[in-house]
Design a protein around this motif. Structure first.
Motif, PDB file in Angstrom:
ATOM      1  N   ASN A  13      25.380  30.108 -55.277  1.00  0.00           N
ATOM      2  CA  ASN A  13      24.745  30.371 -54.029  1.00  0.00           C
ATOM      3  C   ASN A  13      23.971  29.841 -52.779  1.00  0.00           C
ATOM      4  N   ARG A  14      22.890  29.389 -53.174  1.00  0.00           N
ATOM      5  CA  ARG A  14      22.552  27.936 -52.761  1.00  0.00           C
ATOM      6  C   ARG A  14      23.521  27.026 -52.306  1.00  0.00           C
ATOM      7  N   ILE A  15      24.721  26.702 -52.474  1.00  0.00           N
ATOM      8  CA  ILE A  15      25.512  25.797 -52.103  1.00  0.00           C
ATOM      9  C   ILE A  15      26.159  26.799 -50.251  1.00  0.00           C
ATOM     10  N   THR A  16      26.250  27.818 -51.075  1.00  0.00           N
ATOM     11  CA  THR A  16      26.801  28.754 -50.082  1.00  0.00           C
ATOM     12  C   THR A  16      26.092  28.888 -48.979  1.00  0.00           C
ATOM     13  N   GLU A  17      24.380  29.587 -48.975  1.00  0.00           N
ATOM     14  CA  GLU A  17      23.521  29.084 -48.126  1.00  0.00           C
ATOM     15  C   GLU A  17      23.051  27.948 -47.345  1.00  0.00           C
ATOM     16  N   GLN A  18      23.371  26.644 -47.862  1.00  0.00           N
ATOM     17  CA  GLN A  18      23.321  25.267 -47.112  1.00  0.00           C
ATOM     18  C   GLN A  18      24.602  24.923 -46.318  1.00  0.00           C
ATOM     19  N   GLU A  19      25.659  25.561 -46.278  1.00  0.00           N
ATOM     20  CA  GLU A  19      26.364  25.638 -46.200  1.00  0.00           C
ATOM     21  C   GLU A  19      26.978  26.633 -44.580  1.00  0.00           C
ATOM     22  N   ALA A  20      25.951  27.712 -44.869  1.00  0.00           N
ATOM     23  CA  ALA A  20      25.913  28.525 -43.180  1.00  0.00           C
ATOM     24  C   ALA A  20      25.185  27.396 -42.396  1.00  0.00           C
ATOM     25  N   SER A  21      24.144  27.018 -42.860  1.00  0.00           N
ATOM     26  CA  SER A  21      23.238  25.959 -42.189  1.00  0.00           C
ATOM     27  C   SER A  21      24.417  24.779 -41.591  1.00  0.00           C
ATOM     28  N   ILE A  22      25.241  24.401 -42.536  1.00  0.00           N
ATOM     29  CA  ILE A  22      26.104  23.156 -41.905  1.00  0.00           C
ATOM     30  C   ILE A  22      26.999  23.265 -40.800  1.00  0.00           C
ATOM     31  N   THR A  23      27.743  25.144 -40.875  1.00  0.00           N
ATOM     32  CA  THR A  23      28.775  25.357 -40.203  1.00  0.00           C
ATOM     33  C   THR A  23      27.153  25.876 -38.932  1.00  0.00           C
ATOM     34  N   ASN A  24      26.749  25.958 -38.562  1.00  0.00           N
ATOM     35  CA  ASN A  24      26.104  26.568 -37.711  1.00  0.00           C
ATOM     36  C   ASN A  24      25.754  25.414 -36.677  1.00  0.00           C
ATOM     37  N   THR A  58      15.955  27.790 -57.978  1.00  0.00           N
ATOM     38  CA  THR A  58      16.538  26.860 -56.797  1.00  0.00           C
ATOM     39  C   THR A  58      16.309  27.428 -55.368  1.00  0.00           C
ATOM     40  N   VAL A  59      16.316  27.121 -54.783  1.00  0.00           N
ATOM     41  CA  VAL A  59      16.329  28.417 -53.222  1.00  0.00           C
ATOM     42  C   VAL A  59      16.440  27.214 -51.983  1.00  0.00           C
ATOM     43  N   ALA A  60      17.746  27.433 -51.048  1.00  0.00           N
ATOM     44  CA  ALA A  60      17.786  26.547 -49.446  1.00  0.00           C
ATOM     45  C   ALA A  60      16.955  27.388 -48.901  1.00  0.00           C
ATOM     46  N   THR A  61      16.255  26.192 -48.364  1.00  0.00           N
ATOM     47  CA  THR A  61      15.800  26.462 -46.839  1.00  0.00           C
ATOM     48  C   THR A  61      15.989  25.631 -46.305  1.00  0.00           C
ATOM     49  N   THR A  62      15.533  25.725 -45.028  1.00  0.00           N
ATOM     50  CA  THR A  62      15.652  25.489 -43.575  1.00  0.00           C
ATOM     51  C   THR A  62      14.210  25.535 -42.703  1.00  0.00           C
ATOM     52  N   MET A 219      30.661  17.988 -40.919  1.00  0.00           N
ATOM     53  CA  MET A 219      32.430  17.573 -41.539  1.00  0.00           C
ATOM     54  C   MET A 219      31.873  17.540 -43.112  1.00  0.00           C
ATOM     55  N   VAL A 220      31.712  16.149 -43.238  1.00  0.00           N
ATOM     56  CA  VAL A 220      31.169  15.172 -44.382  1.00  0.00           C
ATOM     57  C   VAL A 220      30.382  15.913 -45.815  1.00  0.00           C
ATOM     58  N   GLY A 221      29.460  16.900 -44.607  1.00  0.00           N
ATOM     59  CA  GLY A 221      28.696  17.368 -45.320  1.00  0.00           C
ATOM     60  C   GLY A 221      29.306  19.091 -46.163  1.00  0.00           C
ATOM     61  N   MET A 222      29.959  19.900 -45.425  1.00  0.00           N
ATOM     62  CA  MET A 222      30.958  21.002 -45.646  1.00  0.00           C
ATOM     63  C   MET A 222      31.420  20.486 -46.738  1.00  0.00           C
ATOM     64  N   ILE A 223      32.671  19.211 -46.962  1.00  0.00           N
ATOM     65  CA  ILE A 223      33.605  18.179 -47.813  1.00  0.00           C
ATOM     66  C   ILE A 223      32.762  18.291 -49.329  1.00  0.00           C
ATOM     67  N   GLU A 224      31.477  17.953 -49.424  1.00  0.00           N
ATOM     68  CA  GLU A 224      30.158  17.462 -50.485  1.00  0.00           C
ATOM     69  C   GLU A 224      30.048  19.243 -51.113  1.00  0.00           C
ATOM     70  N   ASN A 225      29.461  20.057 -49.995  1.00  0.00           N
ATOM     71  CA  ASN A 225      29.632  21.486 -50.528  1.00  0.00           C
ATOM     72  C   ASN A 225      31.091  21.766 -51.395  1.00  0.00           C
ATOM     73  N   SER A 226      31.660  21.521 -50.758  1.00  0.00           N
ATOM     74  CA  SER A 226      32.901  22.731 -51.710  1.00  0.00           C
ATOM     75  C   SER A 226      33.042  22.111 -52.884  1.00  0.00           C
ATOM     76  N   ARG A 227      32.934  20.520 -52.734  1.00  0.00           N
ATOM     77  CA  ARG A 227      33.127  20.055 -54.175  1.00  0.00           C
ATOM     78  C   ARG A 227      32.190  20.414 -54.994  1.00  0.00           C
ATOM     79  N   ARG A 228      30.401  20.431 -54.797  1.00  0.00           N
ATOM     80  CA  ARG A 228      29.943  20.946 -55.794  1.00  0.00           C
ATOM     81  C   ARG A 228      29.667  22.976 -56.029  1.00  0.00           C
ATOM     82  N   PHE A 229      30.414  23.420 -54.566  1.00  0.00           N
ATOM     83  CA  PHE A 229      30.996  24.436 -55.283  1.00  0.00           C
ATOM     84  C   PHE A 229      31.706  24.870 -56.527  1.00  0.00           C
ATOM     85  N   GLU A 230      33.020  23.947 -56.061  1.00  0.00           N
ATOM     86  CA  GLU A 230      33.612  23.878 -57.464  1.00  0.00           C
ATOM     87  C   GLU A 230      33.107  23.630 -58.665  1.00  0.00           C
ATOM     88  N   MET A 231      32.645  22.850 -58.872  1.00  0.00           N
ATOM     89  CA  MET A 231      31.563  22.070 -59.803  1.00  0.00           C
ATOM     90  C   MET A 231      31.044  23.744 -60.970  1.00  0.00           C
TER      91      MET A 231
END
Length: 253
Positions: A13-24, A58-62, A219-231
């Motif tokens: 969930n936290r990875i998904t929240e951070q992904e939203a920030s990177i996408t923005n 853990t929480v993801a904050t901006t 883009m690098v952040g999105m790739i790293e998040n994708s790997r973390r999500f898969e883990m």
């Protein structure tokens, strides 16, 4: 098993929240004056009012934004202005005075000078700026706006006012859902008081400041998040496999 799944699910969930920030950030890589949104993870103790707070989640904050200056690009458009260094343009919003570095200005159907999102730009007197119908505008480096009516001679030039340029402490600025920045509300919940105009600030007319979001880093952040999500998903899958094996042993018994 339940604890493993809960931990992995929380991490996903936290990875998904951070992904939203990177996408923005990536979506606003070409938005004039955009400030990159910074996202961090933060541990929070779990309180259930019964046991001791020995567990954390853990929480993801901006918490803030990247306030580094973006590159200035000449456009040649009379109503485009970029801040020359520090400073912000003051605009009127439904939540009080707000601030932006997006100098893509235009004249609205109501005759007011406004941002491309429709917020009226404020003068150094704290009021919206009225523009005569079909007038040609010129904005000088100190933010002074002059207008020349259609067919008028140059000696008919009139001064409409001066842009309100402010220099707030950027670490205190918070980003609203409308993308504008504001000072924190007062203790009674009221909107923050309007900041004073800073006469030392300057603008570059006929230019816009680019976004300071880095598409490559996003883009690098999105790739790293994708790997973390898969883990995290792999942990959940392994936990379910272990549970199935345990149930099989119990069935044999």
């Amino acid at each position: 098993m339940d604890h493993i799944i809960y931990t992995a699910m929380s991490g996903a969930n936290r990875i998904t929240e951070q992904e939203a920030s990177i996408t923005n950030n990536l979506a606003n890589a070409n938005t004039p004056g955009f400030r990159e949104q910074l996202s961090v993870y933060r541990s929070v103790p779990v309180y259930d009012n019964v046991s001791l707070p020995t567990r954390v989640t853990t929480v993801a904050t901006t918490p803030t934004s990247n306030f580094q200056l973006g590159a200035i690009h000449e456009t040649g458009r009379a109503l485009d202005v970029a801040m020359n260094g520090k400073g912000w343009l003051a605009v009127q919003s439904s939540q009080g005075e707000a601030y932006t570095r997006n100098g893509d200005l235009q004249v609205g159907s109501n005759g007011l000078l406004q941002t491309s999102q429709g917020q009226p730009v404020l003068s150094d007197q704290g009021a919206p700026i009225n523009v005569p119908d079909q007038a040609s505008l010129t904005i000088t480096s100190d933010g002074t706006i002059t207008a020349l009516g259609a067919g008028d001679t140059p000696d008919s030039l009139i001064t409409l006012g001066r842009l309100k340029l402010v220099n707030p402490p950027e670490k205190q600025l918070t980003r609203g859902d409308d993308g504008l920045f504001r000072m924190p509300p007062q203790a009674n919940g009221q909107a923050a008081a309007a900041l004073p105009s800073d006469p030392a600030l300057r603008v570059v007319s006929g230019a816009l400041e680019g976004s300071n979001a880095n598409p490559t880093a996003a883009m690098v952040g999105m790739i790293e998040n994708s790997r973390r999500f898969e883990m995290q998903m792999q942990v959940i899958s392994d936990a379910m496999t272990d549970a199935d094996k345990a149930n099989g042993i119990l069935s044999i018994a």
